[in-house]
Design a protein around this motif. Sequence first.
Motif, PDB file in Angstrom:
ATOM      1  N   ILE A 118       0.810  -1.221   0.000  1.00  0.00           N
ATOM      2  CA  ILE A 118       0.000   0.000   0.000  1.00  0.00           C
ATOM      3  C   ILE A 118       0.841   1.268   0.000  1.00  0.00           C
ATOM      4  O   ILE A 118       0.354   2.334  -0.377  1.00  0.00           O
ATOM      5  CB  ILE A 118      -0.991   0.033   1.194  1.00  0.00           C
ATOM      6  CG1 ILE A 118      -0.252  -0.042   2.532  1.00  0.00           C
ATOM      7  CG2 ILE A 118      -2.003  -1.084   1.074  1.00  0.00           C
ATOM      8  CD1 ILE A 118      -1.165   0.097   3.741  1.00  0.00           C
ATOM      9  N   SER A 119       2.105   1.155   0.394  1.00  0.00           N
ATOM     10  CA  SER A 119       2.935   2.367   0.477  1.00  0.00           C
ATOM     11  C   SER A 119       3.612   2.703  -0.856  1.00  0.00           C
ATOM     12  O   SER A 119       3.861   3.872  -1.143  1.00  0.00           O
ATOM     13  CB  SER A 119       4.006   2.211   1.556  1.00  0.00           C
ATOM     14  OG  SER A 119       4.981   1.258   1.170  1.00  0.00           O
ATOM     15  N   GLN A 120       3.911   1.695  -1.643  1.00  0.00           N
ATOM     16  CA  GLN A 120       4.653   1.922  -2.883  1.00  0.00           C
ATOM     17  C   GLN A 120       3.686   1.970  -4.063  1.00  0.00           C
ATOM     18  O   GLN A 120       3.117   0.945  -4.449  1.00  0.00           O
ATOM     19  CB  GLN A 120       5.693   0.827  -3.082  1.00  0.00           C
ATOM     20  CG  GLN A 120       6.692   0.716  -1.934  1.00  0.00           C
ATOM     21  CD  GLN A 120       7.392   2.028  -1.621  1.00  0.00           C
ATOM     22  OE1 GLN A 120       8.037   2.627  -2.478  1.00  0.00           O
ATOM     23  NE2 GLN A 120       7.279   2.492  -0.377  1.00  0.00           N
ATOM     24  N   VAL A 121       3.487   3.158  -4.597  1.00  0.00           N
ATOM     25  CA  VAL A 121       2.553   3.355  -5.705  1.00  0.00           C
ATOM     26  C   VAL A 121       3.264   2.974  -7.003  1.00  0.00           C
ATOM     27  O   VAL A 121       4.077   3.724  -7.533  1.00  0.00           O
ATOM     28  CB  VAL A 121       2.052   4.808  -5.762  1.00  0.00           C
ATOM     29  CG1 VAL A 121       1.135   5.010  -6.958  1.00  0.00           C
ATOM     30  CG2 VAL A 121       1.325   5.168  -4.472  1.00  0.00           C
ATOM     31  N   GLU A 122       2.963   1.776  -7.489  1.00  0.00           N
ATOM     32  CA  GLU A 122       3.630   1.267  -8.685  1.00  0.00           C
ATOM     33  C   GLU A 122       2.922   1.666  -9.974  1.00  0.00           C
ATOM     34  O   GLU A 122       3.501   1.617 -11.058  1.00  0.00           O
ATOM     35  CB  GLU A 122       3.737  -0.262  -8.605  1.00  0.00           C
ATOM     36  CG  GLU A 122       4.485  -0.782  -7.379  1.00  0.00           C
ATOM     37  CD  GLU A 122       5.957  -0.415  -7.379  1.00  0.00           C
ATOM     38  OE1 GLU A 122       6.460   0.008  -8.434  1.00  0.00           O
ATOM     39  OE2 GLU A 122       6.592  -0.547  -6.315  1.00  0.00           O
ATOM     40  N   SER A 123       1.643   2.019  -9.874  1.00  0.00           N
ATOM     41  CA  SER A 123       0.892   2.398 -11.075  1.00  0.00           C
ATOM     42  C   SER A 123      -0.193   3.392 -10.669  1.00  0.00           C
ATOM     43  O   SER A 123      -0.634   3.412  -9.506  1.00  0.00           O
ATOM     44  CB  SER A 123       0.245   1.172 -11.709  1.00  0.00           C
ATOM     45  OG  SER A 123      -0.763   0.642 -10.871  1.00  0.00           O
ATOM     46  N   PRO A 124      -0.654   4.224 -11.622  1.00  0.00           N
ATOM     47  CA  PRO A 124      -1.708   5.199 -11.305  1.00  0.00           C
ATOM     48  C   PRO A 124      -2.991   4.551 -10.791  1.00  0.00           C
ATOM     49  O   PRO A 124      -3.757   5.179 -10.064  1.00  0.00           O
ATOM     50  CB  PRO A 124      -1.947   5.898 -12.649  1.00  0.00           C
ATOM     51  CG  PRO A 124      -0.673   5.726 -13.408  1.00  0.00           C
ATOM     52  CD  PRO A 124      -0.151   4.377 -13.004  1.00  0.00           C
ATOM     53  N   GLY A 125      -3.212   3.282 -11.135  1.00  0.00           N
ATOM     54  CA  GLY A 125      -4.415   2.599 -10.670  1.00  0.00           C
ATOM     55  C   GLY A 125      -4.511   2.502  -9.159  1.00  0.00           C
ATOM     56  O   GLY A 125      -5.613   2.440  -8.599  1.00  0.00           O
ATOM     57  N   MET A 126      -3.349   2.495  -8.488  1.00  0.00           N
ATOM     58  CA  MET A 126      -3.369   2.431  -7.019  1.00  0.00           C
ATOM     59  C   MET A 126      -4.024   3.658  -6.406  1.00  0.00           C
ATOM     60  O   MET A 126      -4.520   3.608  -5.280  1.00  0.00           O
ATOM     61  CB  MET A 126      -1.953   2.294  -6.470  1.00  0.00           C
ATOM     62  CG  MET A 126      -1.451   0.879  -6.383  1.00  0.00           C
ATOM     63  SD  MET A 126      -0.015   0.762  -5.301  1.00  0.00           S
ATOM     64  CE  MET A 126      -0.725   1.093  -3.684  1.00  0.00           C
ATOM     65  N   LEU A 127      -4.017   4.772  -7.151  1.00  0.00           N
ATOM     66  CA  LEU A 127      -4.584   6.009  -6.612  1.00  0.00           C
ATOM     67  C   LEU A 127      -6.104   6.037  -6.706  1.00  0.00           C
ATOM     68  O   LEU A 127      -6.731   7.008  -6.289  1.00  0.00           O
ATOM     69  CB  LEU A 127      -3.988   7.214  -7.346  1.00  0.00           C
ATOM     70  CG  LEU A 127      -2.472   7.380  -7.203  1.00  0.00           C
ATOM     71  CD1 LEU A 127      -1.987   8.578  -7.996  1.00  0.00           C
ATOM     72  CD2 LEU A 127      -2.090   7.529  -5.734  1.00  0.00           C
ATOM     73  N   THR A 128      -6.696   4.988  -7.233  1.00  0.00           N
ATOM     74  CA  THR A 128      -8.157   4.937  -7.320  1.00  0.00           C
ATOM     75  C   THR A 128      -8.754   3.949  -6.331  1.00  0.00           C
ATOM     76  O   THR A 128      -9.973   3.797  -6.267  1.00  0.00           O
ATOM     77  CB  THR A 128      -8.600   4.536  -8.739  1.00  0.00           C
ATOM     78  OG1 THR A 128      -8.170   3.201  -9.016  1.00  0.00           O
ATOM     79  CG2 THR A 128      -8.010   5.482  -9.779  1.00  0.00           C
ATOM     80  N   ILE A 129      -7.904   3.249  -5.563  1.00  0.00           N
ATOM     81  CA  ILE A 129      -8.432   2.276  -4.616  1.00  0.00           C
ATOM     82  C   ILE A 129      -8.523   2.893  -3.226  1.00  0.00           C
ATOM     83  O   ILE A 129      -7.964   3.942  -2.949  1.00  0.00           O
ATOM     84  CB  ILE A 129      -7.571   1.003  -4.587  1.00  0.00           C
ATOM     85  CG1 ILE A 129      -6.129   1.329  -4.152  1.00  0.00           C
ATOM     86  CG2 ILE A 129      -7.568   0.327  -5.941  1.00  0.00           C
ATOM     87  CD1 ILE A 129      -5.240   0.111  -4.037  1.00  0.00           C
ATOM     88  N   GLY A 130      -9.223   2.213  -2.373  1.00  0.00           N
ATOM     89  CA  GLY A 130      -9.429   2.723  -1.021  1.00  0.00           C
ATOM     90  C   GLY A 130     -10.875   3.084  -0.794  1.00  0.00           C
ATOM     91  O   GLY A 130     -11.589   3.489  -1.719  1.00  0.00           O
ATOM     92  N   GLU A 131     -11.309   2.920   0.422  1.00  0.00           N
ATOM     93  CA  GLU A 131     -12.695   3.217   0.777  1.00  0.00           C
ATOM     94  C   GLU A 131     -12.828   4.693   1.144  1.00  0.00           C
ATOM     95  O   GLU A 131     -12.121   5.177   2.031  1.00  0.00           O
ATOM     96  CB  GLU A 131     -13.125   2.345   1.957  1.00  0.00           C
ATOM     97  CG  GLU A 131     -14.578   2.491   2.342  1.00  0.00           C
ATOM     98  CD  GLU A 131     -14.955   1.591   3.495  1.00  0.00           C
ATOM     99  OE1 GLU A 131     -16.061   1.753   4.023  1.00  0.00           O
ATOM    100  OE2 GLU A 131     -14.136   0.730   3.863  1.00  0.00           O
ATOM    101  N   PRO A 132     -13.705   5.436   0.469  1.00  0.00           N
ATOM    102  CA  PRO A 132     -13.825   6.863   0.779  1.00  0.00           C
ATOM    103  C   PRO A 132     -14.427   7.087   2.166  1.00  0.00           C
ATOM    104  O   PRO A 132     -15.295   6.341   2.617  1.00  0.00           O
ATOM    105  CB  PRO A 132     -14.761   7.384  -0.321  1.00  0.00           C
ATOM    106  CG  PRO A 132     -15.539   6.195  -0.762  1.00  0.00           C
ATOM    107  CD  PRO A 132     -14.626   5.021  -0.608  1.00  0.00           C
ATOM    108  N   ALA A 133     -13.947   8.111   2.836  1.00  0.00           N
ATOM    109  CA  ALA A 133     -14.473   8.476   4.160  1.00  0.00           C
ATOM    110  C   ALA A 133     -14.194   9.947   4.411  1.00  0.00           C
ATOM    111  O   ALA A 133     -13.071  10.414   4.212  1.00  0.00           O
ATOM    112  CB  ALA A 133     -13.843   7.629   5.253  1.00  0.00           C
TER     113      ALA A 133
END
Length: 360
Positions: A118-133
């Motif tokens: 979760i700490s190492q952003v390997e691709s832009p797709g990682m920036l779209t995951i996660g539960e909004p709060a």
Amino acid sequence: MQKLTIGTKLMRGRLFVDLKIQLFMKEALLYEKLDNQKVQCNLCAHHCKITPGKFGICKVRENIGGTLYTHVYGRTIARHVDPIEKKPLYHFFPGSKAFSIGTPGCNFHCDFCQNCEISQVESPGMLTIGEPATPEEIVQEALDRNCKSIAYTYTEPTIFFEYCNDIGPLARDAGLKNIFVSNGFMTSQMLEMAVPWLDAVNIDLKAFSDDTYRRLMGAHLQPVLDSMKKVIQMGVWLEVTSLIIPGINDQISELHEMAHFVADELGIDVPWHISRFFPGYKMNDVPPTPMDTLQKAREAGKEAGLNYIYVGNVPLSADQNTVCPSCGETLIERMGYNILSNKIGNGRCPECGYEIAVVD
């Protein structure tokens, strides 16, 4: 079908970017605009200068048309209730629960990262995951789950500081404490912005060599040392953690340098957590830290005059207990992250009356 002109395409492109910004991003804090639509981020000690369309080292902050935006505001990739001892914080409301949150990304690229997924952003797709709060939802969930504090952790809280900075005051107003678990590579400006609501910090002192920081973390040592001293100066509770890695930071001289920095520059009452390394991420070929190395680190801490030294990642170790520096009485007995007994009363040892450095 209507044929799109270049002007129409550009207009629709701008509309798409504007909508994306409204839905998923927030303008960053602590940055300055430079010539030619460049920006300089001043949240962490990298001080990234970012051209339009590019990201900073953390890979979560993007320059869009001369304005810096964060992609991870409200994107909780991890939300858990943890014992506060897991942070680790042993002298800050011991035995309490912390509502722990994190978002994707980090400004370090440690070869031994324990949360690399979760700490190492390997691709832009990682920036779209996660539960909004929303910040309000985070505070309410912490209250509903009977937590004493909110811990900004798992990844580096500096890179999601805009989110922290909106949650923190709401948490403080609701009677909750705010905790950073950090690599310490933030700027003094960021710490000064956080001090009205920040209550405690655990900072990793990963080595006492700038070369090690450059090679294995992609950073520098001095800003980390400066941050720890700044936290003390601001009156925020500080504990320090050092992961001892064979062949990296386990030389006796370096262990003594780390211990003396904590004791001499931060204070003998600052708890020092010595943590055992286990293979992982890009360092699977490195063996676990030998127990005798951990004991040598502990002895270095005692020689430096530290009152509270703990050995972590070692089950059933008596070196996780809090002992009175004056008479040797065991005050807090721990098994892993669980407290078996706590004898501290009114901040003092019940046997000799010595004042214990503890927030409770």
